[in-house]
Design a protein around this motif. Structure first.
Motif, PDB file in Angstrom:
ATOM      1  N   MET A 298       0.822  -1.209   0.000  1.00 45.18           N
ATOM      2  CA  MET A 298       0.000   0.000   0.000  1.00 45.18           C
ATOM      3  C   MET A 298       0.861   1.266   0.000  1.00 45.18           C
ATOM      4  SD  MET A 298      -3.067  -1.117   2.638  1.00 45.18           S
ATOM      5  CE  MET A 298      -3.839   0.515   2.621  1.00 45.18           C
ATOM      6  N   ARG A 299       2.011   1.223   0.666  1.00 46.31           N
ATOM      7  CA  ARG A 299       2.902   2.388   0.652  1.00 46.31           C
ATOM      8  C   ARG A 299       3.433   2.665  -0.752  1.00 46.31           C
ATOM      9  NH1 ARG A 299       4.701  -0.009   5.581  1.00 46.31           N
ATOM     10  NH2 ARG A 299       4.297   1.360   7.377  1.00 46.31           N
ATOM     11  N   ALA A 300       3.565   1.603  -1.534  1.00 47.81           N
ATOM     12  CA  ALA A 300       4.108   1.737  -2.888  1.00 47.81           C
ATOM     13  C   ALA A 300       3.015   1.906  -3.932  1.00 47.81           C
ATOM     14  CB  ALA A 300       4.955   0.505  -3.218  1.00 47.81           C
ATOM     15  N   ALA A 301       1.785   2.175  -3.489  1.00 46.45           N
ATOM     16  CA  ALA A 301       0.664   2.290  -4.424  1.00 46.45           C
ATOM     17  C   ALA A 301       0.899   3.431  -5.409  1.00 46.45           C
ATOM     18  CB  ALA A 301      -0.641   2.508  -3.661  1.00 46.45           C
ATOM     19  N   GLY A 302       0.401   3.246  -6.595  1.00 48.53           N
ATOM     20  CA  GLY A 302       0.546   4.267  -7.615  1.00 48.53           C
ATOM     21  C   GLY A 302      -0.613   4.209  -8.598  1.00 48.53           C
ATOM     22  N   PRO A 303      -0.687   5.145  -9.515  1.00 48.45           N
ATOM     23  CA  PRO A 303       0.248   6.270  -9.627  1.00 48.45           C
ATOM     24  C   PRO A 303       0.010   7.296  -8.527  1.00 48.45           C
ATOM     25  CG  PRO A 303      -1.502   6.483 -11.243  1.00 48.45           C
ATOM     26  CD  PRO A 303      -1.707   5.153 -10.577  1.00 48.45           C
ATOM     27  N   ALA A 304       1.096   7.741  -7.900  1.00 47.51           N
ATOM     28  CA  ALA A 304       0.997   8.705  -6.811  1.00 47.51           C
ATOM     29  C   ALA A 304       1.006  10.125  -7.369  1.00 47.51           C
ATOM     30  CB  ALA A 304       2.158   8.510  -5.837  1.00 47.51           C
ATOM     31  N   GLY A 305       0.504  11.051  -6.568  1.00 44.69           N
ATOM     32  CA  GLY A 305       0.577  12.455  -6.931  1.00 44.69           C
ATOM     33  C   GLY A 305      -0.743  13.113  -7.228  1.00 44.69           C
ATOM     34  N   ASP A 306      -1.829  12.330  -7.310  1.00 45.26           N
ATOM     35  CA  ASP A 306      -3.128  12.916  -7.639  1.00 45.26           C
ATOM     36  C   ASP A 306      -4.097  12.917  -6.465  1.00 45.26           C
ATOM     37  OD1 ASP A 306      -2.426  13.431 -10.258  1.00 45.26           O
ATOM     38  OD2 ASP A 306      -3.092  11.471 -10.969  1.00 45.26           O
ATOM     39  N   GLY A 307      -3.662  12.441  -5.306  1.00 48.15           N
ATOM     40  CA  GLY A 307      -4.585  12.303  -4.198  1.00 48.15           C
ATOM     41  C   GLY A 307      -4.062  12.902  -2.908  1.00 48.15           C
ATOM     42  N   ILE A 308      -4.511  12.340  -1.795  1.00 50.66           N
ATOM     43  CA  ILE A 308      -4.149  12.844  -0.474  1.00 50.66           C
ATOM     44  C   ILE A 308      -2.641  12.937  -0.313  1.00 50.66           C
ATOM     45  CG2 ILE A 308      -4.207  12.281   1.993  1.00 50.66           C
ATOM     46  CD1 ILE A 308      -6.990  11.028   1.491  1.00 50.66           C
ATOM     47  N   GLU A 309      -1.922  11.934  -0.848  1.00 49.47           N
ATOM     48  CA  GLU A 309      -0.469  11.889  -0.673  1.00 49.47           C
ATOM     49  C   GLU A 309       0.222  13.137  -1.201  1.00 49.47           C
ATOM     50  OE1 GLU A 309      -1.327  10.400  -4.724  1.00 49.47           O
ATOM     51  OE2 GLU A 309      -2.213  10.074  -2.747  1.00 49.47           O
ATOM     52  N   ALA A 310      -0.372  13.776  -2.226  1.00 54.07           N
ATOM     53  CA  ALA A 310       0.246  14.966  -2.812  1.00 54.07           C
ATOM     54  C   ALA A 310       0.188  16.165  -1.876  1.00 54.07           C
ATOM     55  CB  ALA A 310      -0.425  15.310  -4.137  1.00 54.07           C
ATOM     56  N   GLY A 311      -0.734  16.154  -0.914  1.00 51.97           N
ATOM     57  CA  GLY A 311      -0.847  17.268   0.015  1.00 51.97           C
ATOM     58  C   GLY A 311      -0.117  17.060   1.322  1.00 51.97           C
ATOM     59  N   LEU A 312       0.453  15.870   1.518  1.00 49.11           N
ATOM     60  CA  LEU A 312       1.140  15.562   2.770  1.00 49.11           C
ATOM     61  C   LEU A 312       2.582  16.063   2.736  1.00 49.11           C
ATOM     62  CD1 LEU A 312      -0.132  11.896   3.274  1.00 49.11           C
ATOM     63  CD2 LEU A 312      -0.945  13.965   4.446  1.00 49.11           C
ATOM     64  N   PRO A 313       3.205  16.203   3.896  1.00 46.52           N
ATOM     65  CA  PRO A 313       4.609  16.627   3.923  1.00 46.52           C
ATOM     66  C   PRO A 313       5.495  15.624   3.187  1.00 46.52           C
ATOM     67  CG  PRO A 313       3.624  16.761   6.115  1.00 46.52           C
ATOM     68  CD  PRO A 313       2.645  16.038   5.250  1.00 46.52           C
TER      69      PRO A 313
END
Length: 376
Positions: A298-313
């Motif tokens: 789950m930590r390696a889920a992708g594609p990253a950058g379009d969701g909650i993860e993009a707003g986190l530190p």
């Protein structure tokens, strides 16, 4: 706007803003190796925005989320649960069941690993890829040749890391839909929507339009689903059915999916998603080894950058899964999953938005609101 969820927040958000301004900043809670049972019980206590006794992070966060909701076309539901010091839950999901889409793959993966631990299957076991397994959606397995053997371990990785719909549906087929839903019920009780395959969703959605849909194969369904949005999809369905467009029972794709979502398939109250993720991260569902395996994917889920993860530190520890559908998007995950005593669970869903970019921007804003709360 009609159906907008923000009205439930505004009565409390102004007070929450005032209250948050009066609360002094305190030291970050220490990370704990484990979350004890009393802490987890506190985490399940839900607080109303503006409540004086709420944990210090809750009122500022609820005010920020109210602003995100106001700026988001359609409706948004968010649920946040923090474990450890200042434990508590914020439920802004209106008590309704929200469509999770592909995010249900976390439940599928837990069920698979439970069966591995029970000795019913192994990670090394292989399943032959069939042409009948092909379905639209993300992932690359649809480009593989039928007959290729795929291990359970590979399917789990493809499902969780790539959101591969073929892999997820193959895992559901292996564990059995009836047993899968029984396992979920054992974890969190009744009240969640039936977990089904992506392909079954297609038959349920389009089946109301014409009795001939039941006779279409999965490749027909792919052609329909990928024909485009709106009228193009309706015309594609009429073409594969070899009927006139007017022979379809409903006037638009919007009506099709309004009826489908009334079935409740793959739709859960946000609190129940949080319950499942809490049980996972605190080690109550799987062994430590399999918990690490699942959360690692789950930590390696992708594609990253379009969701909650993009707003986190930058560098935030976020294990997540997401799913989309027609005018639907949802993301669920755990912050600081490696430290259950300091973990935060978040589930955010958006519906009836104007464009996919609206949902992406809303989820990123949820991430920024979490970052501003000091929880990550």
């Amino acid at each position: 706007m009609p159906g907008h969820a923000s009205s439930r927040w505004f009565a409390a958000s102004a007070f929450a803003l005032l209250l948050s301004a009066c609360q002094p900043d305190g030291p970050a809670p220490p990370a704990l190796a484990d979350a004890d049972s009393d802490t987890r019980a506190d985490a399940g206590v839900e607080h109303t925005p503006g409540e004086v006794e709420a944990p210090p992070w809750l009122n500022p966060l609820s005010a920020d989320l109210a602003e995100v909701d106001l700026q988001t076309p359609g409706a948004m539901g968010v649920y946040v649960r923090h474990l450890g010091d200042d434990a508590g839950s914020l439920d802004l999901g209106d008590g309704e069941a929200w469509y999770l889409g592909g995010a249900v793959r976390v439940a599928v993966a837990i069920a698979v690993l439970e069966q591995v631990e029970a000795g019913a299957l192994t990670l090394e076991e292989t399943i032959g890829l069939r042409e009948a397994d092909f379905v639209d959606g993300p992932g690359s397995l649809r480009s593989h040749a039928p007959g290729e053997p795929l291990s359970i371990a590979t399917l789990l990785e493809r499902s969780l890391r790539e959101g591969d719909t073929v892999a997820t549906d193959m895992l559901v087929r292996r564990v059995g839909e009836v047993d899968l839903n029984r396992q979920v019920r054992d974890w969190i009780g009744r009240g969640f929507g039936q977990v089904t395959t992506h392909l079954q969703e297609r038959y349920e959605a389009y089946g109301v339009l014409h009795p001939g849909v039941a006779k279409l194969d999965n490749l027909d369904m792919i052609r329909v689903q990928e024909a485009g949005d709106g009228e193009a999809r309706m015309e594609a369905l009429a073409a594969v059915l070899e009927v006139e467009r007017d022979d379809l029972a409903l006037a638009s794709v919007e009506e099709v999916f309004e009826e489908f979502h009334e079935t409740g398939s793959n739709a859960w109250p946000l609190e129940m998603v949080a319950d499942m993720l809490e049980l996972l991260v605190t080690g109550e569902l799987l062994s430590a080894e399999n918990t690490r395996l699942l959360l690692g994917h789950m930590r390696a889920a992708g594609p990253a950058g379009d969701g909650i993860e993009a707003g986190l530190p930058p560098g935030a520890d976020f294990a997540w899964a997401s799913g989309t559908g027609f005018q639907r998007a949802c993301q669920a995950g755990v912050l600081n999953a490696a430290e259950p005593g300091h973990a935060t669970i978040v589930v955010a869903c958006i519906r009836d938005f104007d464009a996919p970019e609206d949902a992406s921007q809303a989820l990123q804003s949820v991430g920024r609101a979490l970052a501003g709360s000091g929880l990550p």
